[in-house]
Scaffold this active site. Structure first.
Site, mmCIF file in Angstrom:
data_model
loop_
_atom_site.group_PDB
_atom_site.id
_atom_site.type_symbol
_atom_site.label_atom_id
_atom_site.label_comp_id
_atom_site.label_asym_id
_atom_site.label_seq_id
_atom_site.Cartn_x
_atom_site.Cartn_y
_atom_site.Cartn_z
ATOM 1 N N HIS A 56 5.497 3.702 -2.917
ATOM 2 C CA HIS A 56 5.053 4.920 -3.598
ATOM 3 C C HIS A 56 6.254 5.657 -4.186
ATOM 4 O O HIS A 56 6.227 6.090 -5.334
ATOM 5 C CB HIS A 56 4.306 5.818 -2.611
ATOM 6 C CG HIS A 56 3.861 7.116 -3.201
ATOM 7 N ND1 HIS A 56 2.799 7.217 -4.069
ATOM 8 C CD2 HIS A 56 4.341 8.374 -3.057
ATOM 9 C CE1 HIS A 56 2.646 8.474 -4.427
ATOM 10 N NE2 HIS A 56 3.570 9.198 -3.833
ATOM 11 N N ARG A 103 -0.179 -0.968 -7.750
ATOM 12 C CA ARG A 103 1.213 -0.623 -7.478
ATOM 13 C C ARG A 103 1.834 -1.722 -6.619
ATOM 14 O O ARG A 103 1.479 -1.885 -5.462
ATOM 15 C CB ARG A 103 1.279 0.735 -6.767
ATOM 16 C CG ARG A 103 2.646 1.072 -6.204
ATOM 17 C CD ARG A 103 2.763 2.549 -5.822
ATOM 18 N NE ARG A 103 1.770 2.992 -4.862
ATOM 19 C CZ ARG A 103 1.887 2.891 -3.525
ATOM 20 N NH1 ARG A 103 2.950 2.298 -3.014
ATOM 21 N NH2 ARG A 103 0.955 3.359 -2.723
ATOM 22 N N TYR A 155 1.841 0.366 6.170
ATOM 23 C CA TYR A 155 0.416 0.654 6.024
ATOM 24 C C TYR A 155 -0.335 -0.328 5.127
ATOM 25 O O TYR A 155 -1.554 -0.298 5.065
ATOM 26 C CB TYR A 155 0.204 2.067 5.471
ATOM 27 C CG TYR A 155 0.844 2.331 4.117
ATOM 28 C CD1 TYR A 155 0.228 1.941 2.926
ATOM 29 C CD2 TYR A 155 2.073 2.978 4.024
ATOM 30 C CE1 TYR A 155 0.813 2.179 1.698
ATOM 31 C CE2 TYR A 155 2.667 3.223 2.798
ATOM 32 C CZ TYR A 155 2.039 2.830 1.641
ATOM 33 O OH TYR A 155 2.624 3.069 0.423
#
Length: 348
Positions: free
Chosen positions: A243, A239, A252
């Protein structure tokens, strides 16, 4: 690990020029859809959106493996899979603006998108069992991300499929992150594919940034499913973006230097380079495809914008056959509230 790009010339594969270019067109289509959807969300056109940039090859390849009568059980990030399978782009746009997917005019065997994580996996196993009971020649392709394998639904669905020989292919798109949780903190298994062995059937890994490899692996898996053998496909991809549009991956995630280049590479650029090297793609064709795709996306946006506006109180209609007095009170309150407030203001 199954792979074609970098290992085989196109003439050494079972795929011809027409099929290879069809995959390319769908990679361009789904990439442009994702870019436009993200831009539309940022201006408030829809409330939220899960981008899938970097995962197009995985989904397009799987879509091209499907037979007309096969079923697709999607999740919220499977927009490229659905579009490549034939779902109109405008349907996906409308869904993101609050319209129900089951109101679409297409006649494809596609379940509504599942937003809760992994809840669609037992449904897919049950759909396969139902196909067996009806003695129909249908296979089911169930899509989910690697985060779903941490849910009980994953294990329950695969267990039922294995026990009852459900003709279901469980397609795990492993993008290395379940929101902010990296894959190594989800499971100690060397692969996700090997989890299938516990349930009595086979699992396989494929280069998820190689659409032809995904097409070949998924096609063989669906053929086995038609013969009553479920299968787990682990498609390794990455990815590249957030998200969802409410996520900030910079909090993160750093670039994964521990992952191989093929895993983090742009699948569209990688595949375009491969086709050029094989002599089946040139600048004129690239430009033609992009022009066609731009027109298609624009038309889909216009179709979605021209759709009748939804009445928020309609949410009550499919719930009760006969409205209760309390429901009527709630409906009246909602209608009064919406009258007294600016709906556009509420959306923001």
């Amino acid at each position: 690990m199954h792979r074609i790009i970098g290992e085989y010339d196109l003439e050494e594969t079972p795929f011809g020029e027409t099929e290879a270019l069809a995959c390319y067109r769908d990679l361009v289509r789904t990439r442009r859809f994702d870019e436009r959807a993200l831009a539309l969300q940022r201006r408030g056109w829809m409330s939220g959106y899960p981008p899938y940039k970097g995962q197009e090859a995985s989904q397009v390849g799987a879509a091209h493996a499907l037979d007309e009568d096969d079923w697709v059980v999607p999740t919220y990030r499977s927009n490229a899979l659905q579009i490549a399978h034939g779902v109109p782009m405008s349907d996906i746009f409308l869904f993101r603006r609050g319209h129900p997917e089951y109101a679409s005019n297409h006649d494809l065997n596609v379940f509504p998108q599942s937003v809760p994580i992994a809840t669609q996996i037992p449904h897919a196993a049950g759909l396969g069992m139902a196909a067996n009971y009806r003695a129909s020649d249908e296979a089911i392709l169930c899509y989910f991300g690697d985060g779903a394998t941490s849910e009980g639904d994953f294990h329950e669905g695969l267990n039922f499929a294995g026990v009852f020989d459900a003709p279901t292919v469980f397609f795990c798109e492993n993008n290395d992150w379940a929101i902010s949780l990296p894959r190594e903190k989800q499971t100690a298994s060397a692969t996700i594919a090997q989890k299938a062995e516990a349930y009595g059937f086979a699992g396989v890994q494929v280069d998820g940034n190689d659409p032809l490899a995904v097409l070949g692996v998924t096609k063989r898996a669906l053929e086995r499913a038609h013969d009553g053998e479920p299968m787990l496909v682990e498609s390794l991809t990455y990815r590249q973006g957030a998200h969802t549009t409410s996520d900030d991956p910079s909090r993160y995630r750093d670039d994964r230097e521990d992952l191989p280049e093929w895993r983090t590479a742009d699948p569209l650029e990688r595949y375009e380079t491969y086709l050029r090297e094989q002599g089946v793609l040139d600048d004129d064709l690239v430009e033609s495809v992009r022009e066609d795709v731009e027109a298609e996306v624009e038309a889909a946006v216009e179709t979605a914008e021209d759709a009748p506006a939804l009445d928020p109180s309609d949410v009550f209609d499919p719930v009760y056959d006969e409205p209760t007095p309390r429901l009527e009170e709630q409906r009246a309150w909602l209608e009064g509230f919406l009258t007294d407030h600016d709906v556009q203001e509420l959306e923001h």
